[in-house]
Write an enzyme that holds these catalytic residues in place. Structure first.
Site, PDB file in Angstrom:
ATOM      1  N   ARG A  75      12.686 -14.643   1.309  1.00  0.00           N
ATOM      2  CA  ARG A  75      14.135 -14.664   1.559  1.00  0.00           C
ATOM      3  C   ARG A  75      15.029 -16.445   1.220  1.00  0.00           C
ATOM      4  O   ARG A  75      15.769 -16.125   0.738  1.00  0.00           O
ATOM      5  CB  ARG A  75      15.244 -13.550   2.579  1.00  0.00           C
ATOM      6  N   SER A 103      20.113  -6.754  10.320  1.00  0.00           N
ATOM      7  CA  SER A 103      19.055  -5.918   9.143  1.00  0.00           C
ATOM      8  C   SER A 103      18.740  -7.338   8.760  1.00  0.00           C
ATOM      9  O   SER A 103      18.879  -9.104   9.065  1.00  0.00           O
ATOM     10  CB  SER A 103      20.054  -5.639   8.294  1.00  0.00           C
ATOM     11  N   LYS A 104      17.510  -7.240   8.581  1.00  0.00           N
ATOM     12  CA  LYS A 104      16.221  -8.323   8.321  1.00  0.00           C
ATOM     13  C   LYS A 104      16.664  -8.822   7.391  1.00  0.00           C
ATOM     14  O   LYS A 104      15.934 -10.217   6.973  1.00  0.00           O
ATOM     15  CB  LYS A 104      14.936  -7.805   8.088  1.00  0.00           C
ATOM     16  N   ARG A 105      17.953  -8.357   6.723  1.00  0.00           N
ATOM     17  CA  ARG A 105      18.179  -9.423   5.283  1.00  0.00           C
ATOM     18  C   ARG A 105      19.671 -10.192   4.949  1.00  0.00           C
ATOM     19  O   ARG A 105      19.449 -11.125   4.421  1.00  0.00           O
ATOM     20  CB  ARG A 105      19.052  -8.162   4.312  1.00  0.00           C
TER      21      ARG A 105
END
Ligand code: GLU
Length: 490
Positions: free
Chosen positions: A472, A254-256
């Protein structure tokens, strides 16, 4: 295998940035098609009218070509089974649904939102697995036809019979599913557009797809698809569900946790052949355990038997290692050309130069000022980020701001200056944060500099994936930073 010529496809939905998973599944489909002298089709599944965009579709074509994949049929190259874009096939789906209505395999459902909510609640209380209880099945066909003719809003549902369905997956064997797990799925929505299930099955059949090779996350849809094939009286394809790519902690990629956009890797200067090599290593092993190889070698050795189901980890360090191996093996003259192409490609220069034109006195000032655009893993120290805020700030709170503002940006459909500005201003207003403060924090997190070209234009050129990754990183840096010392008393 039946003696029909092998035909496989990928069917990406054009929403957001091109995903590494699409290239991974595409590579496996391509290898299988080439291995069996079959055809590889690219179909665009844009039935979600709200989220699909042409820009995203184009980005998928470009990114897959960049990585080295090519397809025999698709919206951009044509082919004998077109159109290859689902939004251009709506009439085909409606016609197929009419057949199902005539044979009684499907029925119109007139339940409105509140009615459905009530049904779902009751089903939950009765601890039933299905969300819909089949209420509208009982409407006599004549009455149903009359209500449809009178324009009463409705969807069309598949009448799922009692019994069980066996999914035979080529990698996993048989899975038996009881039909009380399967809803009378919607085939046509109220607006007359098809659902994923209907469009996907009709197209795979009409495009004569022999093997559906897709990610594991679709496996729960497969029994529904098999029931639809049965309702039409068609022979289903063979099913192959590839293991999902995973983050280091084994959660679904996931892009997280990892950048998942192919554009991001292109931007930081991953060589496309290294990316393809890396994707080929995910879950598939070569007979001699070799790790560095080209596409044609992979195609020669490709076999479903060599795929392991153990959730391959998308390890960016490994990708960088492979990239480094390839860089070291290159003729320096070739490498120089590759650096030139990758770092200052014509289209990128055209976008970036206007941003710096105002502030340049000599051409030599361009590279140092613009270098942040291409820098892999920009990691701005906490002290600088905190220093961006007048009088400092609590790093935990700043980290939270970046995370929340980043989520707003991730949700944007178009990553253009105006919507970016609007979303960020709206967040500031809601969170009661001065816009100037947030914008300075963003500027530093995204570029490592206090003075840059206009922020929103810069963000658009930097791209959604790089922005999301850098925010992030900055949020994580701030979160790990020690809390500020309390101001001395008195
Ligand atoms: N449109 C689906 C996707 O976005 C296709 C899934 C399938 O291959 O059936 O991946």
């Amino acid at each position: 295998m039946s003696d029909r010529p092998v035909r496989v496809r990928i069917a990406p939905s054009p929403t957001g940035d091109p995903h590494v998973g699409t290239a991974y599944v595409g590579l496996i489909n391509l290898a299988f098609a080439r291995r069996h002298e079959g055809s590889f089709v690219l179909r665009i599944e844009d039935t979600d009218q709200e989220r699909s965009t042409r820009a995203s579709e184009q980005a998928i074509f470009d990114a897959l070509r960049w990585v080295g994949l090519s397809w025999d049929e698709g919206p951009d190259v044509g082919g004998p089974f077109g159109p290859y874009r689902q939004s251009e096939r709506t009439e085909i789906y409606r016609e197929h649904v009419r057949h199902l209505l005539d044979s009684g395999a499907a029925y119109p459902c007139f339940c409105d939102g509140p009615t459905l909510e009530g049904i779902r609640k009751r089903q939950r209380e009765l601890k039933r697995n299905k969300g819909y209880d089949g209420t509208c099945r009982a409407i006599p066909p004549d009455e149903a036809r009359a209500r449809m003719a009178a324009g009463e809003p409705h969807v069309i549902r598949l009448r799922v019979p009692d019994g069980t369905t066996t999914v035979h997956d080529e990698l996993r064997g048989d899975v038996v599913i009881d039909h009380d797990q399967i809803d009378d799925q919607v085939l046509l929505k109220t607006d007359g557009f098809p659902t994923y299930h209907l469009a996907n099955v009709v197209d795979d059949h009409l495009m004569e797809i022999t093997h559906v090779i897709r990610a594991e996350e679709w496996i729960n849809s497969t029994p529904k698809h098999i029931l639809l094939y049965a309702a039409f009286g068609w022979e289903p394809p063979k099913w192959v569900h590839l293991p999902l790519l995973r983050n280091h902690d084994k959660s679904k990629i996931s892009k997280r946790k990892n950048p998942v956009s192919l554009l991001y890797y292109k931007q930081i200067g991953i060589l496309p052949e290294a990316m393809l090599n890396f994707l080929a290593l995910l879950g598939h092993s070569m007979p001699d355990e070799r790790e560095v190889f080209e596409l044609d070698e992979f195609v020669r050795e490709f076999s479903f038997q060599r795929i392991s189901l153990g959730g391959p980890v998308f390890d960016v360090e490994k990708l960088l290692w492979l990239n480094g191996v390839r860089i070291r093996a290159m003729d320096p003259r070739v490498l120089a050309d590759r650096i030139r192409e990758a770092m200052v490609p014509g289209d990128w220069l055209q976008q970036v130069v206007p941003l710096f034109q105002e502030r340049m006195r000599a051409l030599g000032e361009f590279m140092p000022q613009a270098a942040f655009f291409r820098q892999p893993g920009l990691d701005v120290p906490a002290s600088e980020l905190i220093g961006a805020i007048k009088g400092g700030g609590d790093p935990k709170i700043l980290s939270k701001w970046l995370t929340e503002a980043g989520e707003r940006l991730d949700a944007l459909r178009d990553f253009e200056p105006a919507p970016i500005e609007e979303a960020l201003r709206a967040w500031c207003e809601q969170a009661d944060v001065p816009t100037g403060t947030l914008f300075m924090l963003l500027r530093l997190s995204l570029t490592g500099r206090k003075a840059t070209p206009p922020l929103f234009e810069t963000m658009t050129v930097l791209g959604r994936a790089a922005c999301s990754q850098r925010l992030r990183t900055a949020a994580a840096t701030l979160k790990a930073a020690p809390a500020p010392k309390p101001a001395p008393a008195g």
